[in-house]
Design a protein around this motif. Structure first.
Motif, short mmCIF file in Angstrom:
data_model
loop_
_atom_site.label_atom_id
_atom_site.label_comp_id
_atom_site.label_asym_id
_atom_site.label_seq_id
_atom_site.Cartn_x
_atom_site.Cartn_y
_atom_site.Cartn_z
N ASP A 41 -22.57 1.88 -14.84
CA ASP A 41 -21.51 0.90 -15.09
C ASP A 41 -20.13 1.40 -14.71
O ASP A 41 -19.19 0.62 -14.61
CB ASP A 41 -21.52 0.48 -16.58
N THR A 42 -20.01 2.72 -14.53
CA THR A 42 -18.70 3.27 -14.14
C THR A 42 -18.55 3.35 -12.62
O THR A 42 -17.53 3.85 -12.14
CB THR A 42 -18.50 4.69 -14.72
N LEU A 43 -19.53 2.88 -11.89
CA LEU A 43 -19.48 2.95 -10.43
C LEU A 43 -19.11 1.60 -9.85
O LEU A 43 -19.37 0.56 -10.45
CB LEU A 43 -20.83 3.41 -9.88
N GLY A 44 -18.52 1.62 -8.67
CA GLY A 44 -18.11 0.39 -8.00
C GLY A 44 -18.57 0.37 -6.55
O GLY A 44 -19.25 1.29 -6.08
N GLU A 45 -18.16 -0.65 -5.83
CA GLU A 45 -18.67 -0.85 -4.48
C GLU A 45 -18.13 0.17 -3.48
O GLU A 45 -18.63 0.26 -2.36
CB GLU A 45 -18.37 -2.27 -3.99
N ASN A 46 -17.14 1.00 -3.87
CA ASN A 46 -16.67 2.07 -2.99
C ASN A 46 -17.39 3.39 -3.27
O ASN A 46 -17.11 4.40 -2.64
CB ASN A 46 -15.16 2.28 -3.14
N ASP A 47 -18.31 3.38 -4.25
CA ASP A 47 -19.07 4.57 -4.61
C ASP A 47 -20.50 4.47 -4.08
O ASP A 47 -20.98 3.39 -3.75
CB ASP A 47 -19.11 4.72 -6.14
N PHE A 48 -21.18 5.64 -4.05
CA PHE A 48 -22.57 5.71 -3.59
C PHE A 48 -23.38 6.50 -4.60
O PHE A 48 -22.86 7.42 -5.23
CB PHE A 48 -22.64 6.34 -2.20
N VAL A 49 -24.66 6.15 -4.74
CA VAL A 49 -25.44 6.70 -5.84
C VAL A 49 -26.92 6.81 -5.49
O VAL A 49 -27.41 6.10 -4.60
CB VAL A 49 -25.26 5.82 -7.11
N ASN A 50 -27.62 7.69 -6.19
CA ASN A 50 -29.08 7.72 -6.22
C ASN A 50 -29.49 8.34 -7.54
O ASN A 50 -28.69 9.00 -8.20
CB ASN A 50 -29.67 8.49 -5.05
N ILE A 51 -30.74 8.11 -7.93
CA ILE A 51 -31.25 8.64 -9.21
C ILE A 51 -32.56 9.37 -8.96
O ILE A 51 -33.48 8.83 -8.33
CB ILE A 51 -31.47 7.51 -10.24
#
Length: 1125
Positions: free
Chosen positions: A302-312
């Protein structure tokens, strides 16, 4: 029947052949007898077929011509279309027709938007400066007592009638500018989340310090009266909002809103980031620990936005990606992907032994490869480790991948109450410029997750870089009027964007710590921004739209952010991550998207299939797109002009006195959502309607009103030209004896948003009671679109009426709309001046249709080849009237009205499509919602052999037994986490049962059908097993209608199933689906990045400055692990 006859012939032949020797012995007599029987049978079958096939096309043609003349005369008479066309023809000598310059228009709109957004940025800068100065001169006082206005407690009293502490009297007054909410424009007040103590020392000091913002809020609002909510979100959790409001808790009395979770806060507080979340799913993480871990992951997401990138990544004794498709890469952390991850995280299960080393190696590899390929954010990089303990020797991993630069920060979250492995988990964070937190309960998650934002913000704070950020579109569900807005405004205009700026501590003693005080910001309603691209300049099919630097829609008339769940409208899970390519889907090469995302200025032409009436009717348009960037923002603006009528705008001119007289007529209205005069600047004007404001401006009573002179000029001209219609309609209504019963309303509309209408029937007699009322948005001029009847008329030849039934959900009763366009021609240029029509009951057309479609019983049938007399009321004949999209208006079965004809008779519709009379057009919806297919994501490693299974079970038992001994104490025995497993399993099981009813975003394809007008008539025979069906189709002249006469005694439903218009989900195979999910479209990165500062105090890492590995514990765990392996 021919098929049946042929089959019979084959049977006779087989019978003859099968008994050939016997036939020969019986002699020629038997053969002649068989032949005679065959001739008799064939003759009777032919007679039956001929009898079925004879529907006279000539008769149907006569009916169609007669019916066409009657409805054309009826529509022309009661609408007055010919009179209105004549009035516009009369003024052609004094009007000018100009070609719309799209390139000039888009630049002008963009400049106005830039100016408007610039004012918001200046307001936010003033707030940031004031907040920092206030903190600089404020001395922290641990014993400070200060009574601030808590928005939950204002105007509340206790049992004795005394004001509640932190409450007190707080004046509130409804304000038009703030969605009619009761507000206090002289004061701000403070909201504190339920999980934060509202008398905490940090809260009290922050509230006292931020009182200085009150004067700045008020001053900002005076300088820019178009400002909406202004706010300061504190790093301690409180939220100061101007103007002050009464905050309404949920039904449980809880306020879950935490400003630090909001996108505007997170984006302003940190630079873009690449994040790999690593979660321990070993056996020790069972029960409440796993529940806390899942909640921690979701909170980080929830602290991430469309300018961030992620994986789990999940790990136990092996590593797996929670989404296998995302293996080895990072994906954009847009709302769609975040929600997808949450579904997968919910299905995590524990098993095996936790080996963090291989998980950390995999995480570093992802981040390194992403950066090397120039992908991801190319800014901050972080690993979030969520575990209940780390037992391995992992120092060599950091030496190999991260030291000495420590480019990747590692944040650690120790889950559970046990502190045995705390030193190791702290060591990981403190030696990698991260932060360690201990999360022992669900209530701890929120505060502890937020700590990482403060660490990432340090370089920016130390450098004192005040980057202004703009958020993607979002829908604020905090305020109580949001649900009302869902039902009263165009969906695409419910959204807003926020501009925000970080607030830093300027105190010298805390400089190296990089203390973020909070974030200030203000909201911009996108409907206000889109008012700067007025609809009258863009024409009937024209529109404006905005996208972000990531290619996502900020505003677009085809954006549908809401969906219906039961009777409730809700935001779609991916409502603010809808890509431009998913709305402008005809741009298959994504040329438009690419150019706009890059911030270019240019133009592009596309042939498009667009729809009206929510996808049920298709139109083919040639659109010209013009686009440019809005400076100082991440946004790009595009406008669309349609070739043909959309290329031109006509300009007329009359005196104010003459125009004002006709503007005050009782039958006249103007578009209430358009901006003829700006009524939102001066509070005294906010209660004025647009028409009232226009009149006050023109009469000189309000000369300071800011009005659109060009729009007013055109409105006055249209008022004068259309004025004779009032007298025409009134004369018809007064002639009661000559009125056709069932004709209920005459109406007209012009490009300037002006409308006139006359009710021929009183409200108690009207079937279409809601037509042209405030709730009938489809048929009114709105900020989002021209009326449906106007849009449809514009694509029909001027003077020729188009007839249709409104969609079932939009009409009150069985009504029909007849509409036609009115044009103005100067030289070789033609522009649409408006549209005019009538609304009547379906019964008006039905009575005329059935009267015409029946030959009298005494008809002379001597020269007629077929059924005579032909009557639509015959049981053997079915007659229909359908429109150019295949929808039934008239049928013997009254419930057929409004349905698609293919659903009623698939055989005839199929034949019409094959013959080219109707064309099937495929349309696509990339914003659809479909029922979710049950799926599970298993983290289990397949058992390769019974011995492997036994060894794994033994290892799991010994590991858990060791952890139990390490954790066990008398107090801990009563902790609920030891008993939480069964409850957690039950809740997951219940969720699976209901999953089939859950709606999720999907892509659908749906058909629309359109008549080919070059085919005026046709007839054919459909073979259906043992019978044949004849039908005759005839176009009804000067209309968009077709008359259809079909034999009703031949059932073809087995051979020809119904044709429906139901959308079908586009199913992608696993490979294609994965490619679509992994694909990273072109995007424009934010210009600034703050990932490093040499003065950063990295020792502030969660309460431990010098951390070393717990060697004895590490060796104990390692020996146990080695023995069971």
């Amino acid at each position: 029947m021919q098929i049946a006859a042929a089959a019979g012939m084959k049977r006779w032949s087989w019978g003859s052949s099968g008994n050939a020797s016997k036939s020969e012995r019986s002699g020629p007599r038997r053969g002649r007898l068989i032949m005679l029987l065959w001739i008799i049978l064939s003759s009777s079958l032919c007679l039956m077929v001929d009898g079925q096939m004879k529907i006279s096309p000539e008769t149907v043609q006569k009916w169609a011509v007669s019916f066409g003349k009657e409805i054309a005369a009826l529509s022309a008479r009661y609408s007055g279309a010919k009179l209105l066309q004549k009035k516009y023809k009369d003024v052609e000598a004094v009007v000018k027709i100009e070609e719309v310059d799209g390139e000039e228009l888009v630049k002008k709109f963009a400049e106005e938007m830039e100016e408007m957004l610039g004012r918001k940025m200046k307001s936010v800068k003033r707030l940031a400066e004031a907040a920092e100065d206030a903190d600089l001169y404020h001395e922290y006082n641990e014993t400070l007592e200060f009574e601030y206005f808590n928005s939950m407690l204002i105007n509340m009293v206790d049992e004795d009638g005394n004001p509640l502490s932190l409450g007190g009297e707080f004046a509130l007054e409804k304000n038009e500018h703030f969605n009619k909410l009761p507000v206090n424009t002289q004061l701000s007040n403070i909201q504190v989340p339920t999980n934060v103590y509202n008398r905490d020392t940090d809260i009290v000091n922050g509230a006292y310090m931020s009182e200085a913002l009150n004067d700045v809020f008020i001053d900002n609002f005076k300088k820019d009266p178009t400002l909406t909510w202004q706010y300061f979100g504190s790093a301690t959790g409180f939220f100061r909002l101007y103007p002050g409001i009464q905050w309404i808790p949920d039904e449980n009395g809880v306020v879950t809103f935490d400003c630090r979770n909001r996108n505007w806060y997170i984006q302003a507080a940190t630079s873009p980031k690449d994040v790999v979340i690593v979660v321990d799913v070993s056996g020790s993480m069972k029960g409440l620990r796993l529940t806390i871990a899942k909640h921690t992951i979701n909170t980080i997401l929830d602290t991430l936005g469309e300018n961030d990138f992620v994986n789990i990544i999940a790990y136990s004794d092996y590593v797996r990606y929670v989404e296998p498709c995302f293996k080895g890469t990072l994906v954009q952390a847009d709302l769609d992907n975040r929600e997808h991850f949450k579904l997968l995280v919910d299905e995590l299960h524990v098993k095996g032994e936790g080996k963090v080393k291989i998980a950390m190696k995999e995480s570093f590899k992802i981040l390194n490869e992403t950066a090397a390929l120039g992908q991801g954010s190319l800014c901050n990089q972080a690993i979030m480790l969520i575990t209940d303990g780390a037992m391995e020797d992992f120092q060599d991993v950091f030496e190999e991948f991260n030291w000495p630069e420590r480019r990747v920060r590692v944040f650690t979250y120790l889950i559970g109450r046990e502190m045995t492995f705390a030193d190791n988990v702290k060591w990981i964070a403190c030696n990698n410029k991260g932060y360690y937190t201990h999360v022992s309960t669900l209530a701890d998650v929120q505060e502890n997750v937020m700590e990482y934002l403060h660490v990432l913000s340090r370089p920016m704070v130390i450098n004192h870089d005040h980057d202004i950020i703009w958020t993607e579109a979002y829908m604020d569900s905090v305020f109580p009027t949001t649900q009302e807005l869902f039902n009263t405004q165009a969906q695409s205009l419910l959204l807003m964007t926020s501009v925000a700026m970080p607030v830093f501590s300027k105190k010298e003693e805390t400089l190296s710590h990089g203390i973020l005080l909070g974030v200030v910001g203000t909201d911009v309603a996108l409907r206000e921004l889109m008012r700067l691209a007025p609809r009258y300049k863009l024409g009937v099919h024209g529109y404006g739209f905005l996208i972000t630097n990531n290619g996502y829609i900020l505003s677009h008339p085809d954006l549908r952010p809401l969906y219906k769940e039961g009777k409730t409208l809700k935001p779609k899970p991916n409502y603010n991550s809808v890509d431009l390519a998913e709305v402008e889907w005809e741009d298959t090469e994504e040329k438009l998207r690419t150019a706009m995302v890059k911030g270019e200025t240019g133009t592009l032409s596309l042939d498009v299939r667009t729809s009206v009436d929510e996808g049920t009717r298709v139109m083919f348009l040639k659109n010209d797109y013009f686009y440019t960037v809005i400076n100082e923002t991440p946004f790009s603006l595009g406008i669309v002009l349609t070739r043909g009528y959309g290329e031109y705008i006509f300009i007329g001119n009359v005196s104010v006195e003459e125009g004002l007289h006709d503007l005050l007529a009782p039958d006249l209205t103007i578009a209430s959502e358009w901006t003829y005069c700006e009524t939102d600047i001066d509070p005294a004007h906010r209660k004025l309607t647009q028409l009232q404001a226009v009149v006050r401006y023109l009469t000189g009573k309000e000369p300071d009103l800011d009005c659109d002179v060009q729009l007013l000029q055109q409105t006055l001209f249209d008022a004068v030209v259309t004025a004779p219609m009032e007298a025409y309609w009134t004369a018809l209504m007064l002639n009661a004896s000559g009125m056709e019963e069932g004709v209920e309303t005459a109406f007209l509309g012009t490009r300037s948003g002006l409308m006139r209408f006359q009710r021929y029937a009183g409200v108690e007699k009207r079937v279409g009671k809601s037509f042209l009322t405030s709730t009938d948005k489809e048929n009114m001029f709105t900020l989002d679109h021209f009326p449906v009847w106007y849009r449809r008329a514009s694509e029909n030849p001027a003077g020729q009426f188009l007839y249709y039934m409104p969609r079932q959900e939009t009409r009150a009763g069985r009504i029909v709309i007849a509409t036609t366009s009115v044009t103005v021609t100067v030289g070789k240029k033609t522009a649409i001046a408006g549209a005019i029509g009538i609304q009547m009951t379906l019964g008006v057309l039905e009575s005329k249709f059935w009267a015409i479609a029946a030959q009298p019983n005494d008809t002379d049938c001597s020269d007629v080849d077929g059924i005579c007399p032909l009557r639509c009321d015959s049981v053997d004949i079915a007659c229909y009237m359908i429109d150019n999209n295949g929808f039934v208006l008239i049928s013997k079965q009254s419930n057929d009205a409004g349905r698609f004809f293919g659903e009623i008779d698939g055989s005839v519709m199929t034949t019409l499509i094959r013959m080219g009379m109707f064309k099937r057009v495929s349309l696509f919806d990339y914003q659809a919602m479909c029922k979710m297919n049950s799926h599970s994501v298993s983290g289990a490693r397949p058992l390769l052999s019974p011995f492997y299974g036994l060894a794994t079970a033994l290892k799991w038992f010994l590991s858990n037994f060791l952890l139990f001994l390490l954790e066990f104490n008398i107090c801990g025995f009563w902790h609920t986490e030891h008993w939480a497993d069964a409850k957690a399993s039950f809740s997951v099981s219940s969720a699976h049962k209901k999953r089939g009813d859950i709606l999720q975003p999907c892509d659908t394809e749906y058909p629309s059908f359109v008549y080919e007008p070059s085919v005026k008539e046709t007839n054919s025979i459909i073979k259906c097993g043992r019978c044949q069906k004849m039908f005759v189709v005839q176009q009804i002249p000067d209309s968009n209608l077709l008359m259809l006469v079909v034999q009703a005694d031949c059932d073809c439903s087995r051979q020809y199933p119904p044709i429906t218009m139901e959308p079908k989900e586009v199913k992608y195979n696993a490979s294609v689906k994965c490619d679509r999910m992994r694909s990273q479209k072109i995007r424009r990165r934010p210009e600034s990045c703050h990932a490093y500062h040499p003065q950063e105090n990295a020792n502030d890492c969660g309460g431990a400055s010098v951390i070393s590995l717990s060697a004895s514990l590490f060796l104990t765990c390692l020996s146990f692990s080695t023995r069971v392996s």
